[in-house]
Scaffold this active site. Sequence first.
Site, short mmCIF file in Angstrom:
data_model
loop_
_atom_site.label_atom_id
_atom_site.label_comp_id
_atom_site.label_asym_id
_atom_site.label_seq_id
_atom_site.Cartn_x
_atom_site.Cartn_y
_atom_site.Cartn_z
N LYS A 76 0.87 -1.18 0.00
CA LYS A 76 0.00 0.00 0.00
C LYS A 76 0.90 1.22 0.00
O LYS A 76 1.92 1.24 0.72
CB LYS A 76 -0.88 -0.04 1.25
N SER A 151 -9.66 2.00 2.86
CA SER A 151 -8.79 2.79 2.03
C SER A 151 -7.77 1.95 1.26
O SER A 151 -7.13 2.46 0.35
CB SER A 151 -8.03 3.80 2.89
N SER A 175 -9.98 -0.49 7.04
CA SER A 175 -9.43 -0.44 5.68
C SER A 175 -8.72 -1.68 5.18
O SER A 175 -8.29 -1.71 4.02
CB SER A 175 -8.48 0.75 5.55
N1 GLN Z 1 -13.39 4.38 6.53
C1 GLN Z 1 -12.63 4.75 7.68
C2 GLN Z 1 -12.18 6.18 7.55
O1 GLN Z 1 -12.46 6.75 6.55
C3 GLN Z 1 -11.47 3.84 7.91
C4 GLN Z 1 -10.30 4.12 7.06
C5 GLN Z 1 -9.11 3.27 7.43
O2 GLN Z 1 -9.23 2.24 8.08
N2 GLN Z 1 -7.94 3.75 7.05
O3 GLN Z 1 -11.58 6.73 8.41
#
Ligand code: GLN
EC number: 6.3.5.7
Length: 483
Positions: A76, A151, A175
């Site tokens: 990532k 994400s 995410s």
């Molecule tokens: N959807 C969550 C957010 O927008 C989690 C994102 C994540 O785990 N990086 O914060």
Amino acid sequence: MHQMTLAEIARGLADKKFSSEELTKVLLARIAQLDPQLNSFISLTEDLALQQAKAADARRANGESGALLGAPIAHKDLFCTQGIRTSCGSKMLDNFKAPYDATVVAKLAAAGAVTLGKTNMDEFAMGSANESSYYGAVKNPWNLEHVPGGSSGGSAAAVAARLLPAATATDTGGSIRQPAAFTNLTGLKPTYGRVSRWGMIAYASSLDQGGPLARTAEDCAILLQGMAGFDTNDSTSIDEPVPDYSASLNTSLQGLRIGVPKEYFSAGLDPRIAELIHTSIKELEKLGAVIKEISLPNMQHAIPAYYVIAPAEASSNLSRFDGVRFGYRCEDPKNLEDLYKRSRGEGFGAEVQRRIMVGAYALSAGYYDAYYLKAQKIRRLVKNDFMAAFNEVDIILGPTTPNPAWKLGAKNSDPVAAYLEDVYTITANLAGLPGLSMPAGFVDGLPVGVQLLAPYFQEGRLLNVAHQYQLNTDWHTRTPTGF
Ligand code: GLN
């Protein structure tokens, strides 16, 4: 060749059926051919990959072995990679080449893993759809009109489309697990502190945790083995021995106590997902598990608490991107204030700016007690609910997401609608617990995930349950048409 799992690749390499270099070339060609449909990579690292593959082949020829030696992966794009762009999905870091490798990157390289590239992601890991990336949205290989989740959407789409067997990802509020659910993968968020955050660009430091995304629990065990461990460079990393995760896969589930929280099956859950979750429960019962209804009474407060704590930490973490030290700098600043304002205003996208403003507000004098402190109190209540539940059961099971992957753009005009989709995943981050999502079926041709949560440092238990489930079901073997 591209259909092989990490475990199959390890066996094939050990049996000299093919070399890492051959496999790497096949996958790089596949990425070049198919990724334009998905947009799952921000950068490809062909030269590095071929160099690492040749080195891994040489190490094998010299008698070395190891499940990751010669295994192709991707990172990532928030894991720092020395000399290679590390963008975090943001214009702010479009020109940033990290001066060092993240601990996770260094550990996997030392184990012999081959890095094919850096995967697309929501900007600074903020999002659930991978639509906030500066490099454009990622498409879901199961239906190109739908989001892959976020994400870590790039890692998920690439693995689901068989562009590579596994990838690293991070999970601040879901995410890893949510994109795993949306793309028919297995994804594990480890216990907070299990995997070093050093060199992992921070979103919300008390919630962020790196982990594996792969097709099977067996492969998650292999990749986690290479990622986990104490790191003196990360003060929140925990000095606890790393067990042999692959060795934990084959324990019988006879007598395993599974808790199913009644709050999970509320009005917000798509009834077709509820049905698939009940089918997966029956499957585990057949394997000897004992089901018990439990309660997590404070779950309803978790979303508001998370969406105060995460932006508050983000507003502090992202203050370092000021146009002076890292990344983007605006043209012809008039003075220092103009430099700060325009560099940040032009370098950050809309969702990141929204969160910085929410976070700075929640931390400001006069509001701190009302929002941040209150959210931290809720965080403790959420954790206490889990501690009470784990006195009665060994794992907790439920849906990973209330709905399957939505259409691209469907939630862009209403950020709160997207935040609500995190309802089942964020509690594990608030409590620091490990969680796993695994394939449990399909709704309208789109994958559905079942989530398992376990007590601290019981990643092996999660992988064991998922592996036994996967020995008796075939959802995880389904491949999206066209890939
Ligand atoms: N959807 C969550 C957010 O927008 C989690 C994102 C994540 O785990 N990086 O914060």
